[in-house]
Scaffold this motif. Structure first.
Motif, PDB file in Angstrom:
ATOM      1  N   ASP A 112       0.878  -1.175   0.000  1.00  0.00           N
ATOM      2  CA  ASP A 112       0.000   0.000   0.000  1.00  0.00           C
ATOM      3  C   ASP A 112       0.916   1.225   0.000  1.00  0.00           C
ATOM      4  OD1 ASP A 112      -1.807   2.025   0.330  1.00  0.00           O
ATOM      5  OD2 ASP A 112      -2.945   1.048   1.927  1.00  0.00           O
ATOM      6  N   PRO A 113       0.948   1.967  -1.118  1.00  0.00           N
ATOM      7  CA  PRO A 113       1.888   3.093  -1.208  1.00  0.00           C
ATOM      8  C   PRO A 113       1.520   4.262  -0.300  1.00  0.00           C
ATOM      9  CG  PRO A 113       0.463   3.033  -3.131  1.00  0.00           C
ATOM     10  CD  PRO A 113       0.161   1.791  -2.340  1.00  0.00           C
ATOM     11  N   LEU A 114       0.225   4.354   0.050  1.00  0.00           N
ATOM     12  CA  LEU A 114      -0.204   5.465   0.909  1.00  0.00           C
ATOM     13  C   LEU A 114      -1.430   5.038   1.699  1.00  0.00           C
ATOM     14  CD1 LEU A 114      -0.108   8.354   1.964  1.00  0.00           C
ATOM     15  CD2 LEU A 114      -1.168   9.136  -0.151  1.00  0.00           C
ATOM     16  N   ASP A 115      -1.202   4.542   2.903  1.00  0.00           N
ATOM     17  CA  ASP A 115      -2.300   4.157   3.795  1.00  0.00           C
ATOM     18  C   ASP A 115      -2.620   5.376   4.657  1.00  0.00           C
ATOM     19  OD1 ASP A 115      -4.150   2.758   5.276  1.00  0.00           O
ATOM     20  OD2 ASP A 115      -2.660   1.918   6.646  1.00  0.00           O
ATOM     21  N   GLY A 116      -3.863   5.826   4.598  1.00  0.00           N
ATOM     22  CA  GLY A 116      -4.228   7.056   5.302  1.00  0.00           C
ATOM     23  C   GLY A 116      -4.362   8.219   4.334  1.00  0.00           C
ATOM     24  N   GLY A 142      -3.964  17.224   5.237  1.00  0.00           N
ATOM     25  CA  GLY A 142      -2.789  17.806   5.881  1.00  0.00           C
ATOM     26  C   GLY A 142      -2.528  17.260   7.275  1.00  0.00           C
ATOM     27  N   LEU A 143      -3.075  16.065   7.573  1.00  0.00           N
ATOM     28  CA  LEU A 143      -2.826  15.438   8.883  1.00  0.00           C
ATOM     29  C   LEU A 143      -1.624  14.504   8.759  1.00  0.00           C
ATOM     30  CD1 LEU A 143      -6.480  14.444   9.845  1.00  0.00           C
ATOM     31  CD2 LEU A 143      -5.064  16.084  11.082  1.00  0.00           C
ATOM     32  N   PRO A 144      -0.580  14.705   9.561  1.00  0.00           N
ATOM     33  CA  PRO A 144       0.650  13.912   9.390  1.00  0.00           C
ATOM     34  C   PRO A 144       0.552  12.523  10.004  1.00  0.00           C
ATOM     35  CG  PRO A 144       0.943  15.490  11.150  1.00  0.00           C
ATOM     36  CD  PRO A 144      -0.436  15.722  10.608  1.00  0.00           C
ATOM     37  N   HIS A 145      -0.439  11.743   9.557  1.00  0.00           N
ATOM     38  CA  HIS A 145      -0.579  10.374  10.061  1.00  0.00           C
ATOM     39  C   HIS A 145      -0.969   9.476   8.891  1.00  0.00           C
ATOM     40  CE1 HIS A 145      -0.861   7.505  13.377  1.00  0.00           C
ATOM     41  NE2 HIS A 145      -1.921   7.018  12.775  1.00  0.00           N
ATOM     42  N   TRP A 146       0.049   8.982   8.183  1.00  0.00           N
ATOM     43  CA  TRP A 146      -0.148   8.121   7.019  1.00  0.00           C
ATOM     44  C   TRP A 146       1.141   7.314   6.847  1.00  0.00           C
ATOM     45  CZ3 TRP A 146       3.767   9.798   3.880  1.00  0.00           C
ATOM     46  CH2 TRP A 146       4.157  11.147   4.020  1.00  0.00           C
ATOM     47  N   GLY A 161      -7.219   6.587  11.414  1.00  0.00           N
ATOM     48  CA  GLY A 161      -7.342   6.611   9.969  1.00  0.00           C
ATOM     49  C   GLY A 161      -6.238   5.992   9.142  1.00  0.00           C
ATOM     50  N   ALA A 162      -5.448   5.079   9.718  1.00  0.00           N
ATOM     51  CA  ALA A 162      -4.440   4.349   8.922  1.00  0.00           C
ATOM     52  C   ALA A 162      -4.232   2.979   9.569  1.00  0.00           C
ATOM     53  CB  ALA A 162      -3.124   5.124   8.857  1.00  0.00           C
ATOM     54  N   ALA A 163      -4.801   1.960   8.958  1.00  0.00           N
ATOM     55  CA  ALA A 163      -4.798   0.611   9.555  1.00  0.00           C
ATOM     56  C   ALA A 163      -3.393   0.088   9.813  1.00  0.00           C
ATOM     57  CB  ALA A 163      -5.555  -0.359   8.641  1.00  0.00           C
ATOM     58  N   SER A 164      -2.467   0.335   8.882  1.00  0.00           N
ATOM     59  CA  SER A 164      -1.107  -0.195   9.058  1.00  0.00           C
ATOM     60  C   SER A 164      -0.459   0.401  10.306  1.00  0.00           C
ATOM     61  CB  SER A 164      -0.250   0.086   7.819  1.00  0.00           C
ATOM     62  OG  SER A 164      -0.129   1.480   7.609  1.00  0.00           O
ATOM     63  N   LEU A 165      -0.729   1.688  10.564  1.00  0.00           N
ATOM     64  CA  LEU A 165      -0.156   2.324  11.757  1.00  0.00           C
ATOM     65  C   LEU A 165      -0.882   1.889  13.027  1.00  0.00           C
ATOM     66  CD1 LEU A 165       0.668   5.933  10.489  1.00  0.00           C
ATOM     67  CD2 LEU A 165       2.289   4.143  11.144  1.00  0.00           C
ATOM     68  N   ASP A 166      -2.179   1.587  12.921  1.00  0.00           N
ATOM     69  CA  ASP A 166      -2.887   1.045  14.091  1.00  0.00           C
ATOM     70  C   ASP A 166      -2.198  -0.245  14.545  1.00  0.00           C
ATOM     71  OD1 ASP A 166      -4.777   3.085  14.190  1.00  0.00           O
ATOM     72  OD2 ASP A 166      -6.261   1.997  13.008  1.00  0.00           O
ATOM     73  N   LEU A 167      -1.875  -1.108  13.599  1.00  0.00           N
ATOM     74  CA  LEU A 167      -1.195  -2.369  13.937  1.00  0.00           C
ATOM     75  C   LEU A 167       0.203  -2.099  14.485  1.00  0.00           C
ATOM     76  CD1 LEU A 167      -2.470  -4.460  10.907  1.00  0.00           C
ATOM     77  CD2 LEU A 167      -2.821  -5.090  13.308  1.00  0.00           C
ATOM     78  N   TRP A 214      -3.415  -5.397   1.503  1.00  0.00           N
ATOM     79  CA  TRP A 214      -2.321  -4.419   1.611  1.00  0.00           C
ATOM     80  C   TRP A 214      -2.453  -3.529   2.846  1.00  0.00           C
ATOM     81  CZ3 TRP A 214      -5.264  -4.823  -2.946  1.00  0.00           C
ATOM     82  CH2 TRP A 214      -6.372  -3.973  -3.029  1.00  0.00           C
ATOM     83  N   ASP A 215      -3.642  -3.467   3.464  1.00  0.00           N
ATOM     84  CA  ASP A 215      -3.789  -2.731   4.723  1.00  0.00           C
ATOM     85  C   ASP A 215      -3.147  -3.511   5.868  1.00  0.00           C
ATOM     86  OD1 ASP A 215      -5.475  -0.722   3.598  1.00  0.00           O
ATOM     87  OD2 ASP A 215      -7.215  -2.034   3.812  1.00  0.00           O
ATOM     88  N   LEU A 216      -3.163  -4.841   5.726  1.00  0.00           N
ATOM     89  CA  LEU A 216      -2.876  -5.733   6.852  1.00  0.00           C
ATOM     90  C   LEU A 216      -1.513  -6.407   6.831  1.00  0.00           C
ATOM     91  CD1 LEU A 216      -6.286  -7.633   6.949  1.00  0.00           C
ATOM     92  CD2 LEU A 216      -5.323  -6.337   8.859  1.00  0.00           C
ATOM     93  N   ALA A 217      -1.048  -6.750   5.621  1.00  0.00           N
ATOM     94  CA  ALA A 217       0.068  -7.703   5.503  1.00  0.00           C
ATOM     95  C   ALA A 217       1.252  -7.346   6.390  1.00  0.00           C
ATOM     96  CB  ALA A 217       0.502  -7.825   4.045  1.00  0.00           C
ATOM     97  N   ALA A 218       1.775  -6.120   6.247  1.00  0.00           N
ATOM     98  CA  ALA A 218       2.980  -5.750   6.999  1.00  0.00           C
ATOM     99  C   ALA A 218       2.697  -5.663   8.496  1.00  0.00           C
ATOM    100  CB  ALA A 218       3.523  -4.415   6.481  1.00  0.00           C
ATOM    101  N   GLY A 219       1.575  -5.043   8.849  1.00  0.00           N
ATOM    102  CA  GLY A 219       1.255  -4.829  10.266  1.00  0.00           C
ATOM    103  C   GLY A 219       1.095  -6.119  11.056  1.00  0.00           C
ATOM    104  N   LEU A 220       0.543  -7.156  10.415  1.00  0.00           N
ATOM    105  CA  LEU A 220       0.300  -8.419  11.127  1.00  0.00           C
ATOM    106  C   LEU A 220       1.592  -9.014  11.663  1.00  0.00           C
ATOM    107  CD1 LEU A 220      -2.303 -10.168   8.778  1.00  0.00           C
ATOM    108  CD2 LEU A 220      -2.746  -9.205  11.055  1.00  0.00           C
TER     109      LEU A 220
END
Length: 261
Positions: free
Chosen positions: A86-90, A97-101, A188-194, A213-219
Motif C-alpha cells: 500500500d503506497p499510501l495508507d491514510g 494535511g494530517l501527518p498520520h499516514w 485513519g491508517a490501519a497499518s499504523l494502528d497495527l 495491503w492494509d494488513l500484511a505488513a502490520g500483522l
C-alpha cells in the motif's frame, strides 16, 4: 538490527517512496486553500509512490509476484513469493494535511507473511519485522504493552465512512467496548494502528473489511512484538477475510470476547 537482504530492500524502497510523499505532503498543505485539485494531486502522489516502490522492489526481485493498492495484482515467475504493497495508507489524512499516514510493504512466502515494513515518513518512524527476528521501530526493539485490565487499556479501530454497510456492526462494537475501556481512537491508517499495537501505544485494535495491503505488513510486526493478531471470525483467515483483531496476550481474550459477541 541487521535484517535479511529482502528486508533491507523493503526498507530502502520505503525510504525512497517516503521522500517523494513527504515532498508532496508539504505541497498538499499549500493546496488546502483551494479544495479544487487537492484530491487529484493526492491521487497522483499515491500513484507516483507506488511506481517508486514497484521499481525498487521488482527491480531487486523481478521474479516475485505483486499485489498493490493502485496497480492491482500480477503473478511472478516465482509463484511462492509476492510483494503486498500500500503506497499510501491514510489517504484521507494526507489529503487533509494530517501527518498520520504510512507506506506499507509486506512480503508473502507460500501464503505466509514473512517480513513487513510500515514507514511513517512524516514522523520518520520505520516499523519493521521479519519472521523469527523480532519487531523494531528504527533502532528500538518493539514489545506490545503489558496492560492486562480492559479498563486501563485504549483500543483503535476504523469507523466505516460514506455509507459502508458495516457501520451498524462497528457502532455495536463501540457500545459494548467503550464502557469497559479507557478509550477508543480512530486515527485513519490501519497499518499504523497495527504498528502502534506492536509498539505498546495501543493495547488492541480491531477492524472489518480491510484489504490485504492494509494488513500484511502490520500483522507480522504485531506478532513479532509478542502480540496476537487473528481474524474476528475464529475460523477465518485474517488476510483473506480482512477482519482483524489484534492485542497483547494478556488482554486478547477479554477484548476478543467483547468484539466477537
Amino acid at each position: 538490527m541487521v535484517g535479511s537482504a529482502n528486508l533491507n530492500i523493503m526498507i530502502k524502497a520505503a525510504r525512497k517512496a517516503g521522500r517523494s510523499l513527504v515532498k508532496d505532503f508539504r505541497e498538499v498543505e499549500n493546496l488546502q486553500v483551494s479544495m479544487k485539485g487537492a484530491g487529484d494531486f493526492v491521487s497522483r502522489a499515491d500513484i507516483a509512490a507506488e511506481e517508486i516502490l514497484k521499481q525498487e522492489l521488482m527491480g531487486a526481485r523481478p521474479t516475485y509476484g505483486w499485489l498493490g493498492e493502485e496497480g492491482g495484482g500480477e503473478d511472478g515467475q516465482d509463484p511462492t513469493r509476492r510483494w503486498i504493497v500500500d503506497p499510501l495508507d491514510g489517504t484521507t489524512n494526507f489529503l487533509h494535511g494530517l501527518p498520520h499516514w504510512a507506506i506499507s510493504i509486506g512480503l508473502e512466502h507460500k501464503g505466509q507473511i514473512v517480513a513487513g515494513v510500515v514507514f511513517d515518513a512524516a514522523k520518520d518512524e520505520m516499523f519493521f519485522a521479519e519472521k523469527g527476528a523480532g519487531a523494531w521501530m528504527n533502532d528500538t526493539r518493539l514489545r506490545v504493552s503489558g496492560r492486562s485490565r480492559m479498563i486501563e487499556s485504549i483500543f483503535a479501530t476504523g469507523i466505516p465512512f460514506a455509507g459502508r454497510a458495516d457501520l451498524p456492526e462497528t457502532l455495536q462494537d463501540l457500545a459494548r467496548l467503550m464502557p469497559a475501556c479507557a478509550g477508543v481512537r480512530r486515527w485513519g491508517a490501519a497499518s499504523l494502528d497495527l504498528a502502534y499495537v506492536a509498539a505498546g501505544r495501543y493495547d488492541g485494535y480491531w477492524e472489518r473489511r480491510l484489504k490485504p495491503w492494509d494488513l500484511a505488513a502490520g500483522l507480522i510486526i504485531v506478532r513479532e512484538a509478542g502480540g496476537f493478531a487473528h481474524a474476528i471470525d475464529e475460523n477465518g483467515d485474517v488476510v483473506e477475510d480482512g477482519n482483524v483483531i489484534a492485542a497483547n496476550e494478556a488482554i486478547f481474550d477479554s477484548f476478543a470476547k467483547v468484539i466477537r459477541s
